[in-house]
Design an enzyme around this catalytic site. Structure first.
Site, PDB file in Angstrom:
ATOM      1  N   HIS A 125     -12.378  13.312 -27.615  1.00 23.76           N
ATOM      2  CA  HIS A 125     -13.336  14.143 -28.348  1.00 23.76           C
ATOM      3  C   HIS A 125     -14.621  14.316 -27.542  1.00 23.76           C
ATOM      4  O   HIS A 125     -14.780  13.791 -26.455  1.00 23.76           O
ATOM      5  CB  HIS A 125     -13.703  13.462 -29.675  1.00 23.76           C
ATOM      6  CG  HIS A 125     -12.653  13.520 -30.730  1.00 23.76           C
ATOM      7  ND1 HIS A 125     -12.710  14.377 -31.799  1.00 23.76           N
ATOM      8  CD2 HIS A 125     -11.513  12.801 -30.878  1.00 23.76           C
ATOM      9  CE1 HIS A 125     -11.656  14.189 -32.579  1.00 23.76           C
ATOM     10  NE2 HIS A 125     -10.912  13.229 -32.036  1.00 23.76           N
ATOM     11  N   GLU A 201     -14.877   9.350 -26.734  1.00 25.77           N
ATOM     12  CA  GLU A 201     -15.909  10.364 -26.923  1.00 25.77           C
ATOM     13  C   GLU A 201     -16.681  10.590 -25.630  1.00 25.77           C
ATOM     14  O   GLU A 201     -17.006   9.643 -24.908  1.00 25.77           O
ATOM     15  CB  GLU A 201     -16.888   9.939 -28.019  1.00 25.77           C
ATOM     16  CG  GLU A 201     -16.268   9.739 -29.394  1.00 25.77           C
ATOM     17  CD  GLU A 201     -16.123  11.030 -30.181  1.00 25.77           C
ATOM     18  OE1 GLU A 201     -16.476  12.105 -29.649  1.00 25.77           O
ATOM     19  OE2 GLU A 201     -15.657  10.963 -31.340  1.00 25.77           O
TER      20      GLU A 201
END
Length: 265
Positions: A125, A201
């Site tokens: 992500h 992330e």
């Protein structure tokens, strides 16, 4: 890709606005498949150790429609990985997920994963708030234990050795025991397959600890996201012998120890 005894799934861009995830996939696949024409001993070893299932873009319809966090049906795919209490507070009411109608992307990926099993999993992500690369674990799930904690620590430590753009001290605040949300992707995968699973992330911002030398002319961007994706093969190879059975108990080096992260920096 590969024919190794352990199964690795890596998915990207559940949230279509987080395009750095697809650059990460590009770097990973370029190295793993030798698309740059270079011989790479780590990539060769990775294909001997793992059978890889890689989804570069889980949410193509959301991407083509310019959505930030949802698919074409308006669903946040990272909340569709198992049934959950229905919104509205009606006691006992459940929200069924995934479904072919609302979340066919998750339905299809999860059905394929049930067919292959999973030994290690990453969901890639981008994060709007924290100016770091980080890996959020499954600390709040019932399956979390010394084994998964050791694997998480060793994976991140090896990743930092392979690429200084990764770090372990800053991440989302870990959930308290038993408080993890099982309908979030990496939590569900950890619980479902008793495996090392995390949400990786990358930042939208410039990295907090960047130096001018590391930043270069362009700062954090596609090229470094590609390099971060390519370098994930190193920590995967490092933890592969320890993923199942009692092998995790051999991870005794202090440099591999789990670091409980914080969102304070």
């Amino acid at each position: 890709v590969g024919n190794g005894p352990r199964t690795c799934w890596i998915i990207h861009r559940q949230h279509p606005g987080e395009s750095m995830a697809e650059f990460y996939a590009e770097g990973l696949l370029t190295r793993l498949l030798g698309l740059d024409g270079k011989w790479d001993s780590v990539a060769a070893k990775a294909k001997e150790l793992f059978t890889f299932h890689i989804v570069p873009n889980v949410n193509p319809d959301g991407s083509i429609n310019g959505h930030l966090r949802t698919n074409a049906a308006g669903q946040n795919l990272n909340r569709e990985w198992c049934p959950s209490p229905a919104p509205g507070g009606v006691e006992g009411a459940m929200y069924d997920a995934p479904t072919v109608e609302r979340s066919p992307e998750v339905f299809s990926v999860l059905r394929a994963m049930d067919g292959t099993g999973c030994d290690v999993f990453l969901d890639v992500h981008g994060d709007e708030a924290l100016p770091f690369n980080f890996l959020a674990g499954s600390e709040g799930m019932p399956v979390w234990c010394d084994r998964l904690m050791s694997l998480h620590g060793a994976f991140l430590a090896s990743y930092q050795r392979a690429n200084p753009d990764m770090q372990a001290r800053v991440s989302y605040e870990p959930d308290e025991p038993g408080q993890g949300m099982p309908h979030i992707c990496s939590n569900q995968i950890a619980q479902r397959y008793d495996c090392l699973a995390g949400t990786l992330e990358m930042p939208f911002k410039e990295m907090h600890e960047d130096t001018p030398e590391r930043r270069g002319e362009d700062g954090w961007g596609p090229d470094r996201a590609r390099r971060l994706g390519a370098s994930v093969l190193d920590p995967l190879c490092y933890v592969q012998p320890h993923l199942r059975g009692d092998g995790w108990s051999e991870l005794t080096d202090e440099s591999d120890a789990y670091i409980r992260p914080t969102d304070k920096y």
